[in-house]
Design an enzyme around this catalytic site. Sequence first.
Site, PDB file in Angstrom:
ATOM      1  N   CYS A 134      24.747  33.989  29.477  1.00  0.00           N
ATOM      2  CA  CYS A 134      24.532  34.252  28.048  1.00  0.00           C
ATOM      3  C   CYS A 134      23.022  34.373  27.760  1.00  0.00           C
ATOM      4  O   CYS A 134      22.263  33.437  28.000  1.00  0.00           O
ATOM      5  CB  CYS A 134      25.131  33.107  27.242  1.00  0.00           C
ATOM      6  SG  CYS A 134      24.801  33.210  25.484  1.00  0.00           S
TER       7      CYS A 134
ATOM      8  N   LYS B 166      10.949   3.178   2.981  1.00  0.00           N
ATOM      9  CA  LYS B 166      10.989   4.642   2.865  1.00  0.00           C
ATOM     10  C   LYS B 166      11.786   5.038   1.634  1.00  0.00           C
ATOM     11  O   LYS B 166      12.896   4.547   1.446  1.00  0.00           O
ATOM     12  CB  LYS B 166      11.654   5.256   4.105  1.00  0.00           C
ATOM     13  CG  LYS B 166      10.897   4.991   5.402  1.00  0.00           C
ATOM     14  CD  LYS B 166       9.889   6.096   5.681  1.00  0.00           C
ATOM     15  CE  LYS B 166       9.092   5.844   6.941  1.00  0.00           C
ATOM     16  NZ  LYS B 166       9.724   6.326   8.146  1.00  0.00           N
TER      17      LYS B 166
ATOM     18  N   TYR C 204      -7.353   2.239   6.339  1.00  0.00           N
ATOM     19  CA  TYR C 204      -6.733   0.980   5.918  1.00  0.00           C
ATOM     20  C   TYR C 204      -6.794  -0.131   6.961  1.00  0.00           C
ATOM     21  O   TYR C 204      -6.285  -1.213   6.728  1.00  0.00           O
ATOM     22  CB  TYR C 204      -5.281   1.206   5.495  1.00  0.00           C
ATOM     23  CG  TYR C 204      -4.452   1.976   6.510  1.00  0.00           C
ATOM     24  CD1 TYR C 204      -4.055   3.275   6.251  1.00  0.00           C
ATOM     25  CD2 TYR C 204      -4.100   1.400   7.727  1.00  0.00           C
ATOM     26  CE1 TYR C 204      -3.315   3.992   7.168  1.00  0.00           C
ATOM     27  CE2 TYR C 204      -3.364   2.103   8.644  1.00  0.00           C
ATOM     28  CZ  TYR C 204      -2.971   3.395   8.370  1.00  0.00           C
ATOM     29  OH  TYR C 204      -2.255   4.088   9.302  1.00  0.00           O
TER      30      TYR C 204
ATOM     31  N   CYS D 293      29.485  28.188  23.963  1.00  0.00           N
ATOM     32  CA  CYS D 293      29.588  29.374  24.806  1.00  0.00           C
ATOM     33  C   CYS D 293      29.404  28.893  26.232  1.00  0.00           C
ATOM     34  O   CYS D 293      28.425  28.223  26.533  1.00  0.00           O
ATOM     35  CB  CYS D 293      28.496  30.388  24.441  1.00  0.00           C
ATOM     36  SG  CYS D 293      28.309  31.674  25.697  1.00  0.00           S
TER      37      CYS D 293
ATOM     38  N   LYS E  41       2.297   4.590   1.370  1.00  0.00           N
ATOM     39  CA  LYS E  41       2.427   5.118   2.727  1.00  0.00           C
ATOM     40  C   LYS E  41       2.103   6.608   2.657  1.00  0.00           C
ATOM     41  O   LYS E  41       2.905   7.428   2.235  1.00  0.00           O
ATOM     42  CB  LYS E  41       3.837   4.895   3.269  1.00  0.00           C
ATOM     43  CG  LYS E  41       3.963   5.277   4.728  1.00  0.00           C
ATOM     44  CD  LYS E  41       5.253   4.726   5.319  1.00  0.00           C
ATOM     45  CE  LYS E  41       5.338   4.974   6.811  1.00  0.00           C
ATOM     46  NZ  LYS E  41       5.325   6.373   7.178  1.00  0.00           N
TER      47      LYS E  41
ATOM     48  N   CYS F 135      26.494  36.843  23.443  1.00  0.00           N
ATOM     49  CA  CYS F 135      27.048  37.563  24.587  1.00  0.00           C
ATOM     50  C   CYS F 135      28.502  37.985  24.382  1.00  0.00           C
ATOM     51  O   CYS F 135      29.104  38.604  25.250  1.00  0.00           O
ATOM     52  CB  CYS F 135      26.944  36.716  25.849  1.00  0.00           C
ATOM     53  SG  CYS F 135      28.024  35.285  25.811  1.00  0.00           S
TER      54      CYS F 135
ATOM     55  N   ASP G 238       1.540  10.330   3.610  1.00  0.00           N
ATOM     56  CA  ASP G 238       2.257  11.178   4.561  1.00  0.00           C
ATOM     57  C   ASP G 238       1.300  12.159   5.230  1.00  0.00           C
ATOM     58  O   ASP G 238       1.163  13.302   4.826  1.00  0.00           O
ATOM     59  CB  ASP G 238       3.372  11.928   3.835  1.00  0.00           C
ATOM     60  CG  ASP G 238       4.463  12.347   4.791  1.00  0.00           C
ATOM     61  OD1 ASP G 238       4.386  11.961   5.977  1.00  0.00           O
ATOM     62  OD2 ASP G 238       5.372  13.066   4.368  1.00  0.00           O
TER      63      ASP G 238
ATOM     64  N   GLU H  78       0.847  -1.197   0.000  1.00  0.00           N
ATOM     65  CA  GLU H  78       0.000   0.000   0.000  1.00  0.00           C
ATOM     66  C   GLU H  78       0.878   1.241   0.000  1.00  0.00           C
ATOM     67  O   GLU H  78       2.008   1.211   0.482  1.00  0.00           O
ATOM     68  CB  GLU H  78      -0.877   0.022   1.264  1.00  0.00           C
ATOM     69  CG  GLU H  78      -1.819  -1.156   1.359  1.00  0.00           C
ATOM     70  CD  GLU H  78      -2.526  -1.226   2.711  1.00  0.00           C
ATOM     71  OE1 GLU H  78      -2.469  -0.257   3.496  1.00  0.00           O
ATOM     72  OE2 GLU H  78      -3.132  -2.270   2.986  1.00  0.00           O
TER      73      GLU H  78
ATOM     74  N   CYS I 290      30.926  34.537  21.116  1.00  0.00           N
ATOM     75  CA  CYS I 290      29.513  34.153  21.105  1.00  0.00           C
ATOM     76  C   CYS I 290      28.670  35.233  20.404  1.00  0.00           C
ATOM     77  O   CYS I 290      28.776  36.403  20.739  1.00  0.00           O
ATOM     78  CB  CYS I 290      29.027  33.963  22.535  1.00  0.00           C
ATOM     79  SG  CYS I 290      27.256  33.705  22.638  1.00  0.00           S
TER      80      CYS I 290
END
Length: 521
Positions: free
Chosen positions: A418, A302, A216, A413, A109, A398, A111, A107, A395
């Site tokens: 921060c 898949k 199904y 960091c 699949k 910060c 989504d 069948e 960073c």
Amino acid sequence: MKTRINELVELLNRYADEYYCLDKPSVSDAEYDRLYRELVELERANPDQVLPHSPTHRVGGKILDGFEKFTHLYPLYSLQDAFSQEELEAFDQRVRKEFPQATYICELKIDGLSISLTYEAGRLVVGATRGDGSVGENITENLKRVKDIPLTLPEPLDITVRGECYMPKTSFERVNLERQEKGEPEFANPRNAAAGTLRQLDTGVVAKRGLSTFLYQEASPTDASSQSQVLAELDRLGFTTNRDYVLAGSMSEVWNFIEKVASKRNELPYEIDGIVIKVNDLAIQEELGFTVKAPRWAVAYKFPAEEKEAEILSVDWTVGRTGVVTPTANLTPVQLAGTTVSRATLHNVDYIAEKDIRIGDTVIVYKAGDIIPAVLRVVEGKRDQQEVMPIPTACPSCDSPLMHYEDEVALRCINPHCPSQIMNRLEHFASRDAMNIAGLGTSIVEKLFKTDLVKDVADIYKLSVDDLLQLEGFKEKSAEKLYQAIQASKENSAEKLLFGLGIRHVGSKASKILLEKFVSL
Ligand code: AMP
Ligand code: ZN
């Protein structure tokens, strides 16, 4: 009066099923309209006599307070995955070792989202999401607005059926166009759009979004002896089933079908992410049974992730709640598995160095797990003069120096003050799987932090309605709502609190195990 209402409801539901599910209406549109209007009038005059399965529920908007949990009588299972022909062969061998005579049904699949529909005496009483498989959410009111779900069955059956609710590609495009025009964020893909729609509190929106279903499975005991008979029976009862299935006696027939579908996948009016292969004989299914997670008698093949070329225009570096700094590439937009992609993760600094990815490079982009776009590698021979990618030393939030520990792939960091880290920690604390404080998302957290109202999770519980009213965009009602959500979170289990604190290496599973053993914080 009551009998006429009853009569109209039965008639209109039957006509609607003929129209939406069987595609052969037995009355004209005008006749349907006339009866429908008669029912609307009668219901307006006698609001206490509106039946729960009246077709007028399909369009009328209602504002819901939320969704209740629904415990599934028959749990929903997930499927084992296969990503290659070899893995399919291995599945086949496991089945054939015990049942050499087994045959398969393949069948599409779909989504979308799993849904479970419970009918009592032939009437739809509950429509629920899958949730974790044993407890889902009761979304009956919304599923009633999905036009191809029958509200009544031709026989007074007590049954539970399962299937997938999805948004067709055309509806998806229309919905996104509308959102674009209104300046609302677009849905990333049809599955997200379907999920977002089914969790709508305004049922009128659901009616307009144009969702569809393919059923199904009969979860309650069935008289059918094979999966193909189940599909025929569901079809007979007025459910929409997918006709694009085949029976296969061998794995080479299965593989032929997979290749055929893969080549016409883009022409289908809905998204699919693979093919589900099930042992057709229900008696053999029962003998094979289940593992902890999934049935032994089925496997989901898949499709491989789609890949496209795009150019890296620039790179953004962002700091997460644990201080890890992650690079995201801004790309020339490309169509990938049905959506437009203009940003993709570069994972971490080591990944960039190892693959020698530079700004201006043409790269291969793909969707990991078909959801998050990521950069796979540089396309050889398309590089001009690009310089090695500059790696930040401070960073971005910060400005403190970043660390790259030897045993880590990431930049970090380590400043506990921060701002970016703190805001992300607050957001994590409020997230669904942690303290689940609805309404405390990115932008509100940022406002609370920047106005100094909230500097750590404890501050959240010091907030008053008046504090919230100081924030831009808050009105009496929204402030009250968030305040209540915060108070309600105090009732959460200690497990959710522990997870919410976001201690390194203490995820939701570890929190659960810790509290099972130690009971309290
Ligand atoms: P996954 O979510 O990848 O584990 O795949 C399992 C899900 O596939 C199920 O929960 C169903 O919602 C979905 N699914 C879609 N089409 C089918 C189908 N024809 N048969 C069984 N499951 C399906
Ligand atoms: Zn920082």
